[in-house]
Design an enzyme around this catalytic site. Sequence first.
Site, PDB file in Angstrom:
ATOM      1  N   HIS A  38       7.046  -8.340   3.956  1.00  0.00           N
ATOM      2  CA  HIS A  38       5.639  -7.937   3.937  1.00  0.00           C
ATOM      3  C   HIS A  38       4.906  -8.884   2.986  1.00  0.00           C
ATOM      4  O   HIS A  38       4.972  -8.730   1.767  1.00  0.00           O
ATOM      5  CB  HIS A  38       5.577  -6.483   3.447  1.00  0.00           C
ATOM      6  N   HIS A  87       0.804  -1.235   0.000  1.00  0.00           N
ATOM      7  CA  HIS A  87       0.000   0.000   0.000  1.00  0.00           C
ATOM      8  C   HIS A  87       0.833   1.279   0.000  1.00  0.00           C
ATOM      9  O   HIS A  87       0.278   2.364   0.130  1.00  0.00           O
ATOM     10  CB  HIS A  87      -0.952   0.015   1.200  1.00  0.00           C
TER      11      HIS A  87
HETATM   12 FE   LIG Z   1       0.148  -4.729   3.256  1.00  0.00          FE
END
Ligand SMILES: [Fe+2]
Length: 247
Positions: free
Chosen positions: A131, A48
């Site tokens: 991540h 993101h």
């Molecule tokens: Fe994420």
Amino acid sequence: MLPSLRRELAVDFVIANGENAAGGIGINPEKAEELFALGVDVITTGNHVWKKREVLPYLERQPRLLRPANYPPGAPGRGSGIFEVGDAKRIAILNLEGRVFMKPLESPFKVAEECVSLLKEETSLIIVDFHAEATSEKMALGWFLDGEVSAVIGTHTHVQTSDERILPGGTAYITDAGMTGPINSVIGMKKEIAIRGFLSQLPNRFEVAGGEVELQGVYLELDEGTGRALKIQRIKRRQEVGHGQRI
Ligand SMILES: [Fe+2]
């Protein structure tokens, strides 16, 4: 909660994944500066990171804000950095993103291998924020880098796992460090909206939930000579909004 936690644990260096610090999705320069002012030394991110357009030039000029290293060449910002800790120590932070149930980026394994060999020339202390969605991909990277880095810390799922350990080669590992945010929620978002989305299967506009918040993460102790991890401990502290009370 962070300044008191820093003091309590005598922490030398704080790494926070801040990819959703700006109202639940993405990060902007203001939120990044706020986290730095609160005592975060380096902010990692993930899928993101690109959501807020104003962060793109900031990524270029702020070396303490990282994005995953395995994006194609030409992506703004950088995926790793080497930072001073106190007077004499240096620590390398590497940010990678998984590919299972996520975007088809360059292999995090291949990029990890390349980056770690370069970072090792500078310091023995290397921490990886991986991540990623799939527990299997995260565990595999942990084993792949065991003995090569000080820690592989998983992020992205927002749910803290209880599998923290030090692998045989000396690398601290946890599949997911968890989330810092509202706990009466669906991974930080208002639960009613999330439930409605699952029931209706229609597109949804998520909103960040309110109420009690929890700070989650891990505390690491590293041997600065060998780079091996000495300790990994989960952190989970709750604070009721409005009372400032720690449980
Ligand atoms: Fe994420």
